[in-house]
Motif scaffolding. Structure first.
Motif, PDB file in Angstrom:
ATOM      1  N   CYS A   8       0.843  -1.192   0.000  1.00 35.45           N
ATOM      2  CA  CYS A   8       0.000   0.000   0.000  1.00 35.45           C
ATOM      3  C   CYS A   8       0.882   1.248   0.000  1.00 35.45           C
ATOM      4  O   CYS A   8       1.719   1.434   0.900  1.00 35.45           O
ATOM      5  CB  CYS A   8      -0.911  -0.006   1.227  1.00 35.45           C
ATOM      6  SG  CYS A   8      -1.930   1.474   1.390  1.00 35.45           S
ATOM      7  N   CYS A  11       0.123   3.686   3.102  1.00 37.74           N
ATOM      8  CA  CYS A  11       0.713   3.170   4.350  1.00 37.74           C
ATOM      9  C   CYS A  11       2.234   3.237   4.307  1.00 37.74           C
ATOM     10  O   CYS A  11       2.881   3.499   5.330  1.00 37.74           O
ATOM     11  CB  CYS A  11       0.256   1.728   4.595  1.00 37.74           C
ATOM     12  SG  CYS A  11      -1.506   1.575   4.976  1.00 37.74           S
ATOM     13  N   ASP A  12       2.790   3.000   3.115  1.00 36.33           N
ATOM     14  CA  ASP A  12       4.243   3.051   2.976  1.00 36.33           C
ATOM     15  C   ASP A  12       4.769   4.445   3.304  1.00 36.33           C
ATOM     16  O   ASP A  12       5.841   4.594   3.903  1.00 36.33           O
ATOM     17  CB  ASP A  12       4.636   2.642   1.556  1.00 36.33           C
ATOM     18  CG  ASP A  12       6.142   2.516   1.385  1.00 36.33           C
ATOM     19  OD1 ASP A  12       6.791   1.850   2.219  1.00 36.33           O
ATOM     20  OD2 ASP A  12       6.674   3.087   0.413  1.00 36.33           O
ATOM     21  N   ARG A  14       3.577   6.320   5.469  1.00 34.79           N
ATOM     22  CA  ARG A  14       3.480   6.444   6.935  1.00 34.79           C
ATOM     23  C   ARG A  14       4.393   5.443   7.639  1.00 34.79           C
ATOM     24  O   ARG A  14       4.232   5.163   8.817  1.00 34.79           O
ATOM     25  CB  ARG A  14       2.030   6.217   7.357  1.00 34.79           C
ATOM     26  CG  ARG A  14       1.069   7.282   6.795  1.00 34.79           C
ATOM     27  CD  ARG A  14      -0.364   6.807   6.812  1.00 34.79           C
ATOM     28  NE  ARG A  14      -0.776   6.329   8.147  1.00 34.79           N
ATOM     29  CZ  ARG A  14      -1.796   5.516   8.366  1.00 34.79           C
ATOM     30  NH1 ARG A  14      -2.503   5.069   7.319  1.00 34.79           N
ATOM     31  NH2 ARG A  14      -2.112   5.150   9.586  1.00 34.79           N
ATOM     32  N   ILE A  16       4.472   2.282   7.240  1.00 39.58           N
ATOM     33  CA  ILE A  16       3.737   1.060   7.571  1.00 39.58           C
ATOM     34  C   ILE A  16       3.699   0.180   6.327  1.00 39.58           C
ATOM     35  O   ILE A  16       3.425   0.670   5.231  1.00 39.58           O
ATOM     36  CB  ILE A  16       2.294   1.375   8.024  1.00 39.58           C
ATOM     37  CG1 ILE A  16       2.303   2.280   9.259  1.00 39.58           C
ATOM     38  CG2 ILE A  16       1.516   0.086   8.306  1.00 39.58           C
ATOM     39  CD1 ILE A  16       0.918   2.772   9.659  1.00 39.58           C
ATOM     40  N   THR A  17       3.998  -1.076   6.535  1.00 38.16           N
ATOM     41  CA  THR A  17       3.994  -1.999   5.393  1.00 38.16           C
ATOM     42  C   THR A  17       2.746  -2.874   5.447  1.00 38.16           C
ATOM     43  O   THR A  17       2.583  -3.691   6.354  1.00 38.16           O
ATOM     44  CB  THR A  17       5.248  -2.883   5.415  1.00 38.16           C
ATOM     45  OG1 THR A  17       6.421  -2.059   5.370  1.00 38.16           O
ATOM     46  CG2 THR A  17       5.257  -3.828   4.215  1.00 38.16           C
ATOM     47  N   LYS A  18       1.871  -2.658   4.479  1.00 45.31           N
ATOM     48  CA  LYS A  18       0.647  -3.463   4.372  1.00 45.31           C
ATOM     49  C   LYS A  18       0.461  -3.858   2.912  1.00 45.31           C
ATOM     50  O   LYS A  18       0.705  -3.037   2.015  1.00 45.31           O
ATOM     51  CB  LYS A  18      -0.576  -2.666   4.872  1.00 45.31           C
ATOM     52  CG  LYS A  18      -0.550  -2.382   6.362  1.00 45.31           C
ATOM     53  CD  LYS A  18      -1.779  -1.594   6.787  1.00 45.31           C
ATOM     54  CE  LYS A  18      -3.049  -2.398   6.642  1.00 45.31           C
ATOM     55  NZ  LYS A  18      -4.226  -1.653   7.155  1.00 45.31           N
ATOM     56  N   SER A  20      -1.153  -4.420  -0.620  1.00 42.44           N
ATOM     57  CA  SER A  20      -2.223  -3.743  -1.350  1.00 42.44           C
ATOM     58  C   SER A  20      -3.207  -4.766  -1.894  1.00 42.44           C
ATOM     59  O   SER A  20      -2.858  -5.899  -2.182  1.00 42.44           O
ATOM     60  CB  SER A  20      -1.631  -2.919  -2.491  1.00 42.44           C
ATOM     61  OG  SER A  20      -0.873  -3.744  -3.361  1.00 42.44           O
ATOM     62  N   CYS A  32      -4.296  -0.673   0.395  1.00 34.65           N
ATOM     63  CA  CYS A  32      -4.772  -1.779   1.227  1.00 34.65           C
ATOM     64  C   CYS A  32      -6.278  -1.645   1.394  1.00 34.65           C
ATOM     65  O   CYS A  32      -6.900  -0.698   0.890  1.00 34.65           O
ATOM     66  CB  CYS A  32      -4.064  -1.764   2.582  1.00 34.65           C
ATOM     67  SG  CYS A  32      -4.467  -0.308   3.590  1.00 34.65           S
ATOM     68  N   CYS A  35      -7.271   1.746   3.215  1.00 37.06           N
ATOM     69  CA  CYS A  35      -7.013   2.909   2.365  1.00 37.06           C
ATOM     70  C   CYS A  35      -7.925   2.923   1.150  1.00 37.06           C
ATOM     71  O   CYS A  35      -8.283   3.986   0.632  1.00 37.06           O
ATOM     72  CB  CYS A  35      -5.550   2.945   1.947  1.00 37.06           C
ATOM     73  SG  CYS A  35      -4.406   3.276   3.318  1.00 37.06           S
TER      74      CYS A  35
END
Length: 226
Positions: A8, A11-12, A14, A16-18, A20, A32, A35
């Protein structure tokens, strides 16, 4: 491709690894689940079309490499320079002030999916696919016909072999009959000759016995004057 579609982008940013779940070509980034919900209701992005990452990954690599954001200035492409055949962001355009034919990129790509050029490509691909299908069916029919011809030829060979074997058997029988008849004929001749020889032998034997008796018991006068 400017962004990593597997994570995502929001998130990246921020830290943060989530993973997509969808891709937005307008934003040039993956989103994600959370988002995506925000993206779909935000005034700036609610009209953006998204596609699932699963489907997006199926696109050709050459298409995936095409970015909508300038690699140099990290700004969205807004214009297209026909002279240099390249897209320009609002910062890039400063170096194209003397270029003629700068076109709003949104106007340039508007309705491209329904354009005649795209339609002609689809029609050409459809025609190619139909030709390939016809060729495939034709070749499959050829294979079926070839297999049928092979079976027919095999059957003809077997029938011919049977006829040849039958003819050879008949020829063999005729030759054996002829050989037997010849053998019987020659055997009969030889038996007759042996019979005649035995008769001659018996006559000679009797004649020898007669001569021996005469020699032993007859007088010389009798022998001289038969």
């Amino acid at each position: 491709m400017a962004s990593n579609w597997s994570i995502c982008g929001v998130c990246d940013n921020r830290q943060i690894t989530k993973p997509s779940v969808v891709w937005c070509s307008e934003c040039d980034e993956g989103l994600c689940g959370d988002c995506r919900e925000h993206h779909s209701i935000s005034r700036a992005s609610r009209n953006h079309e998204t596609v699932s990452i699963t489907e997006y990954k199926k696109l050709p690599k050459e298409i995936l490499k095409i970015a909508t954001v300038c690699k140099i200035h990290n700004e969205k492409y807004e214009l297209f320079c026909r002279k240099h055949d390249c897209p320009c962001c609002k910062i890039c355009v400063k170096s194209h002030n003397d270029c003629k034919g700068l076109t709003d990129i949104n106007e340039l790509i508007k309705n491209v999916k329904t354009s005649n050029a795209f339609y002609e490509i689809e029609e050409a691909m459809l025609e190619v696919a139909e030709n390939i299908e016809r060729i495939k069916i034709n070749r499959e029919n050829n294979l079926t016909s070839l297999e049928k011809q092979k079976r027919e030829i095999e059957e003809e060979i077997k029938q011919t072999r049977t006829k040849i074997n039958r003819h050879l058997d008949e020829l063999q029988n005729d030759l054996l009959k002829e050989l037997k008849a010849t053998e019987e004929k020659e055997n009969s001749k030889i038996q007759k000759l042996l019979t005649d020889v035995k008769l001659k032998e018996r006559d000679i034997t009797q004649f020898k016995e007669t001569v021996a008796n005469i020699k032993q018991h007859a007088s010389e006068l009798q022998i001289f004057w038969p």
